[in-house]
Design an enzyme around this catalytic site. Structure first.
Site, short mmCIF file in Angstrom:
data_model
loop_
_atom_site.label_atom_id
_atom_site.label_comp_id
_atom_site.label_asym_id
_atom_site.label_seq_id
_atom_site.Cartn_x
_atom_site.Cartn_y
_atom_site.Cartn_z
N MET A 192 -7.33 8.87 8.66
CA MET A 192 -7.76 9.38 7.34
C MET A 192 -8.77 10.53 7.47
O MET A 192 -9.78 10.57 6.76
CB MET A 192 -8.37 8.24 6.50
CG MET A 192 -7.39 7.11 6.24
SD MET A 192 -8.16 5.67 5.42
CE MET A 192 -9.09 4.95 6.80
N LYS A 204 -3.83 3.17 -2.71
CA LYS A 204 -4.99 4.00 -3.05
C LYS A 204 -4.62 5.44 -2.70
O LYS A 204 -4.23 5.73 -1.58
CB LYS A 204 -6.22 3.55 -2.27
CG LYS A 204 -6.62 2.10 -2.54
CD LYS A 204 -7.79 1.69 -1.67
CE LYS A 204 -8.26 0.28 -2.00
NZ LYS A 204 -7.25 -0.75 -1.70
N ASP A 255 0.83 -1.20 0.00
CA ASP A 255 0.00 0.00 0.00
C ASP A 255 0.86 1.26 0.00
O ASP A 255 2.07 1.22 0.27
CB ASP A 255 -0.91 0.02 1.23
CG ASP A 255 -2.07 -0.96 1.10
OD1 ASP A 255 -2.33 -1.40 -0.03
OD2 ASP A 255 -2.70 -1.27 2.12
#
Length: 480
Positions: free
Chosen positions: A384, A271, A249
């Site tokens: 996040m 992502k 990731d």
């Protein structure tokens, strides 16, 4: 000086140790583990040695050294702080053709006691011929981190079936293929996961198979931690060194990837907000593709796979398709970033619970129990959440969280470029914008966040307002 390596079977054999202190105690303990009958000659014994003597685990000779102590023994160790006495023991042993070791004195020794990596019955001994024992211990530390703790059980299993293995594959080349499968395939994985009966059944099935077995593909869901490579677990490090393919990731640091096997294929499936985006379904298909090709795949995720890492979805996919997998937990960002910012997530006076939240999008925020989250004496950790700071702050204030509740915003936590911005809740969005905070950043809200300024120990100094102070118990209660 080049030494001849030798592993000695001392079970049931008499061995003499001269000395009764802490150094002698360490040597005696190792000899007892090897099954030796230990005689200890000394004028005084340490507390543990006295207890072992009372338990008849050792035979105590309470006197000054006599050469007759060596009669009938197979090895001798001098472990006193008197070099003259040690030399006498070594000379008397040499006269009787008995191998003797003098601790920390290779010039007087006929054998060296190596640093050992113990995966019994697998044993690895490291020696520098007495020249630099500290370096031998450093090599041992490296090997300890690399060698799977299940190797001992694997060697023991192979030992029990050795005759049948040789009968099944009398030719060395075919037998070597089997042992490669035994090490690289599912047997070691089952042993690592405390499933010894299944591992043995699999070995028996392989012995009955017509063809030589070959390694099949598998997946490890591995937590890479928050970024600092020093926080990688031993299981994770070993996984990286076994991997044929690594799907990683965006939040996996370059320093962590650098620890992987050099020839492993690395595939970026990160992502990114507003940038290239690998769909979860595509990641699933990549896992399936590599496993079907017989590859060992590490799915490497920042933090922990099961904390906002979609590891549960990937595990379900693997199980649905009958793919062998393991899970290696990682240190999640909530714990690591808080610690590196000097913030305890819980505190006897200020925080009795911790809530891990994701601020990724309005839908995530809409699903939260805001009246409960707005209560005092608890810590909120938001992953996040940089893009939704304004909405998150608004919701907490609307539901009664005190405007002066401390916060700490940790950017690039645990990395060299870590930056911490702290303040009070009502000014959170403004301060984050003014300081130019960008993902990855972790938000901590609660009374304990005030400690970030006073207890900063890593990275850039905390940027704080004058209002950020730890409330007293009375003030905290008044804010509820």
């Amino acid at each position: 000086m080049k030494l001849y390596p030798l592993f000695a079977d001392l079970k049931g054999l008499p061995v003499l140790v001269v000395g009764g202190g802490a150094v002698a105690e360490r040597k005696i303990e190792a000899l007892l583990e090897a099954g030796a009958q230990v005689r200890v000659g000394a004028q005084q014994l340490s507390g543990n040695l006295l207890e072992w003597s009372a338990q008849e685990r050792i035979a105590f000779i309470g006197d000054t050294f006599q050469p007759a102590w060596l009669d009938g023994v197979w090895l001798a160790i001098a472990a006193t702080d008197d070099r003259t006495l040690n030399a006498q023991v070594a000379a008397a042993a040499t006269e009787r053709r008995i191998f003797a070791n003098v601790v920390d004195d290779p010039g007087l020794s006929r054998f060296q006691v190596p640093a050992v990596v113990d995966r019994a019955p697998l044993t690895i001994a490291i020696s520098t011929a007495g020249a630099a024992p500290v370096l031998a211990r450093r090599v041992r530390e490296t090997l300890e981190s690399q060698l799977d703790h299940a190797l001992g059980a694997l060697v023991g299993l192979a030992q029990r079936y050795r005759v049948r293995i040789v009968q099944r594959w009398p030719e060395l080349a075919a037998r070597r293929v089997f042992y490669d499968w035994l090490h690289d395939g599912p047997v070691l994985s089952l042993l690592r996961n405390a499933r010894a009966e299944e591992a043995e059944q699999l070995l028996v099935q392989a012995l009955a198979a017509e063809d030589v077995v070959s390694a099949s593909g598998s997946v490890l869901l591995v937590g890479a931690g928050p970024g600092d490579p020093g926080l990688l677990t031993l299981h994770a490090l070993r996984a990286l060194n076994r991997a044929d393919v690594i799907l990683y990731d965006r939040l996996v640091s370059d320093a962590v990837l650098a620890l992987a096997r050099r020839d492993a294929e690395r595939v970026d499936v990160g992502k990114r907000c507003g940038g290239r985006h690998t769909q979860q379904a595509q990641i699933h298909q990549l896992l399936l593709q590599y496993v079907q090709a017989g590859r060992r795949v590490v799915r490497l995720k920042g933090g922990d796979p099961f904390v906002f890492g979609r590891g549960g979805e990937e595990m379900a996919f693997l199980q649905q398709h009958g793919i062998a997998y393991e899970v290696v937990p990682g240190i999640t960002a909530a714990m690591a970033c808080a610690a590196y910012a000097g913030i305890p997530l819980t505190h006897r006076e200020h925080a009795q619970s911790v809530h891990l939240l994701t601020g990724h999008g309005k839908d995530s925020l809409d699903a939260m129990d805001w009246p409960a989250l707005a209560q005092s004496h608890q810590t909120l950790v938001v992953y996040m959440g940089v893009a939704t700071l304004e909405l998150l702050t608004q919701r907490l204030l609307e539901h009664g969280r005190h405007p002066d509740t401390p916060f700490a915003l940790i950017e690039n936590g645990t990395l060299a470029q870590q930056r911490v911005v702290s303040g009070v809740l009502h000014e959170l969005p403004v301060r984050a914008q003014a300081q130019g905070i960008h993902p990855p950043a972790l938000l901590i809200i609660g009374e304990v966040a005030a400690m970030a300024h006073a207890h900063a120990w890593f990275g850039q100094q905390t940027t704080a307002t004058s209002h950020t102070s730890l409330p007293t118990s009375t003030e905290a209660g008044a804010h509820a």
